[in-house]
Design an enzyme around this catalytic site. Structure first.
Site, short mmCIF file in Angstrom:
data_model
loop_
_atom_site.label_atom_id
_atom_site.label_comp_id
_atom_site.label_asym_id
_atom_site.label_seq_id
_atom_site.Cartn_x
_atom_site.Cartn_y
_atom_site.Cartn_z
N ASP A 43 38.66 -31.62 -25.30
CA ASP A 43 38.17 -31.01 -24.06
C ASP A 43 39.09 -31.35 -22.88
O ASP A 43 39.40 -32.53 -22.68
CB ASP A 43 36.77 -31.54 -23.74
CG ASP A 43 35.82 -31.43 -24.93
OD1 ASP A 43 36.26 -31.53 -26.08
OD2 ASP A 43 34.62 -31.27 -24.68
N HIS A 45 38.42 -29.47 -19.70
CA HIS A 45 37.45 -29.29 -18.62
C HIS A 45 38.08 -29.18 -17.22
O HIS A 45 37.83 -30.02 -16.34
CB HIS A 45 36.44 -30.44 -18.63
CG HIS A 45 35.34 -30.26 -19.63
ND1 HIS A 45 34.55 -29.13 -19.69
CD2 HIS A 45 34.89 -31.07 -20.63
CE1 HIS A 45 33.65 -29.26 -20.66
NE2 HIS A 45 33.85 -30.41 -21.26
N ASP A 69 36.56 -26.04 -24.62
CA ASP A 69 36.10 -26.63 -23.35
C ASP A 69 37.25 -26.72 -22.34
O ASP A 69 37.64 -27.82 -21.91
CB ASP A 69 35.43 -27.99 -23.59
CG ASP A 69 34.01 -27.83 -24.11
OD1 ASP A 69 33.67 -26.73 -24.58
OD2 ASP A 69 33.24 -28.79 -24.04
N ASN A 101 31.96 -24.99 -26.73
CA ASN A 101 30.63 -24.57 -26.26
C ASN A 101 30.62 -24.26 -24.77
O ASN A 101 29.65 -23.67 -24.26
CB ASN A 101 29.58 -25.64 -26.59
CG ASN A 101 29.78 -26.92 -25.81
OD1 ASN A 101 30.88 -27.47 -25.81
ND2 ASN A 101 28.74 -27.41 -25.17
N HIS A 102 31.68 -24.63 -24.05
CA HIS A 102 31.79 -24.28 -22.63
C HIS A 102 32.57 -22.99 -22.41
O HIS A 102 32.87 -22.65 -21.26
CB HIS A 102 32.40 -25.43 -21.84
CG HIS A 102 31.40 -26.50 -21.53
ND1 HIS A 102 30.67 -26.55 -20.36
CD2 HIS A 102 30.98 -27.55 -22.28
CE1 HIS A 102 29.87 -27.60 -20.38
NE2 HIS A 102 30.03 -28.22 -21.54
N HIS A 231 34.28 -32.25 -28.09
CA HIS A 231 32.86 -32.08 -27.79
C HIS A 231 32.13 -33.31 -27.29
O HIS A 231 31.13 -33.19 -26.61
CB HIS A 231 32.15 -31.51 -29.02
CG HIS A 231 30.79 -30.94 -28.76
ND1 HIS A 231 30.48 -30.19 -27.65
CD2 HIS A 231 29.63 -31.00 -29.50
CE1 HIS A 231 29.21 -29.81 -27.72
NE2 HIS A 231 28.67 -30.30 -28.82
#
Length: 287
Positions: A43, A45, A69, A101-102, A231
């Site tokens: 991730d 982000h 992500d 999932n983002h 995750h």
């Protein structure tokens, strides 16, 4: 009002459109093989400075796989995505982008990305273009480092009804949330070595912890050594050893900065047939 100029907004929207077309042409299960050096990144982000540091540090890599992500939580989701999409479009076999999932409206309305689009681009409606692109991104990759070194690369992990890795190729797309249960669990599930079976996850309905026994069974039946995933927050990385004798493992790589710990990168050395657990050095990169 928008923070970005109109020409820049048009450039980003065109980039997203081209990336959507590219993802639609790709298999939901990407195959990675015959590489001397591969880098796996968890991730990020909205930390575009970490993505730039990884790209700069591993110019010699045959493959860089970013395991989802890319947006939410961090302030530069658009910039991070812009950088990744440009790199992917320039060389789609070298820079691989998997869905997390983002990359979904289930999270983007609550963790910042929709508001970022509205604030920087002036209209929340522009988010529809990103949403439609996320809906067709590949779900996973099969990394083949040799007969004894095959790994499933996926954001969350295995799913209750997934028996064969090849079934990922048949998952429906576009799938916005996604609504397919297997696809959803691939993006949301977490490993727990101390558990057996699939156990409801604290993340919410439809999410599960996958235990030691079901993980070992899946790896054995698919001829895999392990799973490489993101995750979950970790100080760079975490390793769950499912079968110590056979060295079967689940490797969690976390490459973000919002959590205040180190950003990890997993580097495959094809000559030594082994992984290097590395950290991303980004002090020289302007955040």
């Amino acid at each position: 009002m928008s923070l970005l100029e109109g020409s820049k907004i048009s450039e980003i929207l065109e980039l997203v459109k081209k990336a959507k077309e590219q993802f639609e042409s790709e298999d939901p299960l990407i195959e990675i093989s015959n590489v001397k050096k591969a880098v796996f990144v968890g991730d990020t982000h909205g930390a575009d400075f970490i993505t730039r540091a990884v790209l700069e540090a591993h110019k010699d890599a045959d493959v860089l796989a970013f395991i989802g992500d890319f947006v939410d939580r961090g302030p530069n989701g658009i910039e991070n995505l812009e950088l990744l999409l440009k790199e992917h479009l320039e060389n789609p076999k070298r820079v691989i982008l998997l869905r997390g999932n983002h990359e979904s409206p289930l999270t983007n309305y609550y963790y910042g990305f929709v508001n970022e689009v509205k604030r920087k681009m002036g209209k929340e409606e522009y988010y529809e273009e990103f949403k439609n692109m996320f809906a067709v991104m590949p779900y996973a990759a099969l990394f083949d480092g040799g007969p004894e070194d095959k790994y499933l690369v996926v954001h969350g992990g295995i799913a209750r009804d997934l028996k064969r890795v090849e079934e990922i190729k048949t998952l429906p797309r576009p799938d916005v949330n996604p609504d397919n249960a297997i696809a959803f669990e691939l993006l949301w599930n977490d490993p727990r070595e101390e558990l057996d079976g699939f156990v409801p996850n604290v993340r919410g309905d439809g999410t599960f912890f996958y235990g030691k026994d079901v993980t070992k069974k899946f790896l054995e039946e698919n001829g895999l050594k392990g799973i490489i995933r993101g995750h979950e927050v970790a100080d760079g990385w975490r390793v769950d050893v499912i079968d110590g004798q056979r060295d079967m493992k689940v490797i969690t790589v976390f490459s973000s900065a919002y959590h205040g710990m180190r950003a990890g990168a997993l580097v495959w050395d094809g000559e030594k047939k082994s992984f290097i657990y590395d950290y991303v050095s980004y002090d020289h990169i302007t955040p």
